[in-house]
Write a protein that holds these residues in place. Structure first.
Motif, PDB file in Angstrom:
ATOM      1  N   GLN A 183       2.061   5.349   0.979  1.00  0.00           N
ATOM      2  CA  GLN A 183       1.422   4.294   1.774  1.00  0.00           C
ATOM      3  C   GLN A 183       1.179   3.055   0.923  1.00  0.00           C
ATOM      4  O   GLN A 183       1.487   1.927   1.328  1.00  0.00           O
ATOM      5  CB  GLN A 183       0.094   4.799   2.332  1.00  0.00           C
ATOM      6  CG  GLN A 183       0.202   5.879   3.380  1.00  0.00           C
ATOM      7  CD  GLN A 183      -1.152   6.383   3.841  1.00  0.00           C
ATOM      8  OE1 GLN A 183      -2.177   5.751   3.594  1.00  0.00           O
ATOM      9  NE2 GLN A 183      -1.169   7.527   4.511  1.00  0.00           N
ATOM     10  N   SER A 187       2.939  -0.660   1.406  1.00  0.00           N
ATOM     11  CA  SER A 187       2.037  -1.640   2.015  1.00  0.00           C
ATOM     12  C   SER A 187       1.707  -2.800   1.085  1.00  0.00           C
ATOM     13  O   SER A 187       1.171  -3.818   1.537  1.00  0.00           O
ATOM     14  CB  SER A 187       0.732  -0.955   2.452  1.00  0.00           C
ATOM     15  OG  SER A 187       0.043  -0.408   1.342  1.00  0.00           O
ATOM     16  N   THR A 261      -1.665   1.494  13.705  1.00  0.00           N
ATOM     17  CA  THR A 261      -2.431   0.388  13.123  1.00  0.00           C
ATOM     18  C   THR A 261      -1.752  -0.193  11.898  1.00  0.00           C
ATOM     19  O   THR A 261      -2.198  -1.206  11.366  1.00  0.00           O
ATOM     20  CB  THR A 261      -3.838   0.859  12.730  1.00  0.00           C
ATOM     21  OG1 THR A 261      -3.735   1.944  11.797  1.00  0.00           O
ATOM     22  CG2 THR A 261      -4.602   1.334  13.956  1.00  0.00           C
ATOM     23  N   GLU A 262      -0.678   0.457  11.421  1.00  0.00           N
ATOM     24  CA  GLU A 262       0.061  -0.026  10.261  1.00  0.00           C
ATOM     25  C   GLU A 262       1.551  -0.087  10.593  1.00  0.00           C
ATOM     26  O   GLU A 262       2.033   0.651  11.451  1.00  0.00           O
ATOM     27  CB  GLU A 262      -0.137   0.901   9.054  1.00  0.00           C
ATOM     28  CG  GLU A 262      -1.576   1.040   8.593  1.00  0.00           C
ATOM     29  CD  GLU A 262      -2.073  -0.199   7.860  1.00  0.00           C
ATOM     30  OE1 GLU A 262      -1.222  -1.034   7.465  1.00  0.00           O
ATOM     31  OE2 GLU A 262      -3.295  -0.309   7.670  1.00  0.00           O
ATOM     32  N   TYR A 264       4.731  -0.003   8.033  1.00  0.00           N
ATOM     33  CA  TYR A 264       5.113   0.055   6.624  1.00  0.00           C
ATOM     34  C   TYR A 264       6.484  -0.560   6.385  1.00  0.00           C
ATOM     35  O   TYR A 264       6.725  -1.107   5.307  1.00  0.00           O
ATOM     36  CB  TYR A 264       5.068   1.496   6.130  1.00  0.00           C
ATOM     37  CG  TYR A 264       3.667   2.055   6.140  1.00  0.00           C
ATOM     38  CD1 TYR A 264       2.785   1.793   5.100  1.00  0.00           C
ATOM     39  CD2 TYR A 264       3.204   2.828   7.211  1.00  0.00           C
ATOM     40  CE1 TYR A 264       1.485   2.292   5.106  1.00  0.00           C
ATOM     41  CE2 TYR A 264       1.915   3.331   7.226  1.00  0.00           C
ATOM     42  CZ  TYR A 264       1.061   3.056   6.178  1.00  0.00           C
ATOM     43  OH  TYR A 264      -0.227   3.538   6.198  1.00  0.00           O
TER      44      TYR A 264
END
Length: 335
Positions: A183, A187, A261-262, A264
């Motif tokens: 992650q 990110s 919500t993300e 990548y």
């Protein structure tokens, strides 16, 4: 029945018999798996490989390959805007090997990737420089047999995540949902990836991982194996080196992509138009000199080369569609 093969050879155990029996139909430490599919009237067996030794992750930590050091290693490739870095997310069976190959030949990389970092570790151990990465990478991908031997010799330089679980995946094939390190890696930079039609992607992986040891390429025998494999993947979604993980889980870190919500992977290319879209991206970052290889690496590794997705049975196609439905919905592919 799909089950484990506790008698599979350990890394470093290489005999002529082993080399004949083993085919690297999938990568990371899962290269040691063997697949035996009998005739249609018998159960389909797809033995799973043994888990890496329990202390492997601790060895990596002892070598100083923790998150902070990993981030420092990956800080060299920058976009035209020096405040931004660019990284590549390798989703299995979407053309990622060719994308990594394009970058390996450049001493100053256009982007960072976990595969490049693996080969850098190997190069350092061999007293080579970054200028040698391209040749090192291509020479190791000449054929399945060559890659099998290469992997066994260099397994200590590969990273597998997460630690201490049954179904580990090579770091570059690990979705963000499984590892805080992954992650963080994706990110903290702009990240691009390649996407592929879900059925074509699955069939490419199946040909590489499953079909080489089948006794027949008959579509009905293939159907039995496909249904068995997808049943296993529903209960063990990260088996076989994360080859059957839907693409949305890589891009969004979850299979529930509509409420993610993300994101990548912030820029995706289409494998169906990969050369043109990759060239466009490289031009945007001021690196038009970085080109995909003319020959697709690993694309021919597998069996049943004359069987296409059009030859699969309706039941096989429906099973793949149902399993990867989220990919069809998220990325606009048509079944």
């Amino acid at each position: 029945r799909i089950s484990g093969d506790t008698n599979a050879p350990r890394p470093g155990q290489w005999t002529q018999t082993t080399m004949r029996q083993m085919r690297p139909m999938w990568f990371g430490f899962f290269v040691f798996a063997t697949v035996r599919v009998t005739l249609a009237e018998r159960p389909v067996e797809v033995p799973e490989p043994p888990l890496l030794r329990h202390g492997f992750e601790m060895e990596l930590l002892q070598l100083g390959l923790d998150l902070k050091n990993l981030q420092m290693q990956h800080s060299s490739a920058h976009r035209s805007d020096p405040g931004q870095c660019l990284r590549f997310m390798h989703i299995p069976k979407t053309g990622g090997t060719s994308i990594d190959a394009a970058n390996m030949h450049h001493k100053v990389p256009a982007f960072d990737s976990l595969m490049r970092e693996t080969y850098k570790r190997i190069a350092v151990a061999r007293n080579l420089t970054d200028a040698d990465l391209g040749s090192l990478y291509e020479d190791s991908h000449v054929s399945p047999i060559v890659y099998t031997a290469w992997f066994g010799e260099n397994i200590r330089f590969y990273h597998f995540l997460p630690p201490n679980v049954t179904d580990q995946c090579e770091d570059l094939h690990t979705p963000p949902s499984r590892s805080p390190m992954i992650q963080e890696y994706y990110s903290t930079c702009q990240t691009f990836c390649s996407l592929r039609d879900p059925l074509e992607r699955f069939w490419s992986g199946f040909r590489m991982r499953i079909s080489p040891d089948m006794k027949s390429c008959d579509p009905h025998i293939i159907e039995t194996a496909i249904l068995e494999l997808l049943e296993l993947a529903r209960t063990r979604p990260y088996c076989w080196g994360c080859f059957w993980v839907p693409q949305v889980e890589f891009v969004y870190g979850t299979r529930n992509w509509s409420s993610a919500t993300e994101q990548y992977c912030t820029r995706w290319l289409r494998q169906e138009n990969l050369t043109a879209e990759f060239d466009e991206l490289m031009a945007e970052i001021g690196r038009p000199d970085v080109k995909l290889p003319t020959e697709e690496l690993m694309s021919s590794w597998g069996a049943c080369p004359n069987v296409t997705t059009n030859d699969l049975t309706p039941a096989s196609r429906k099973a793949v569609y149902d399993f990867f439905k989220v990919d069809y919905e998220a990325f606009g592919y048509q079944m």
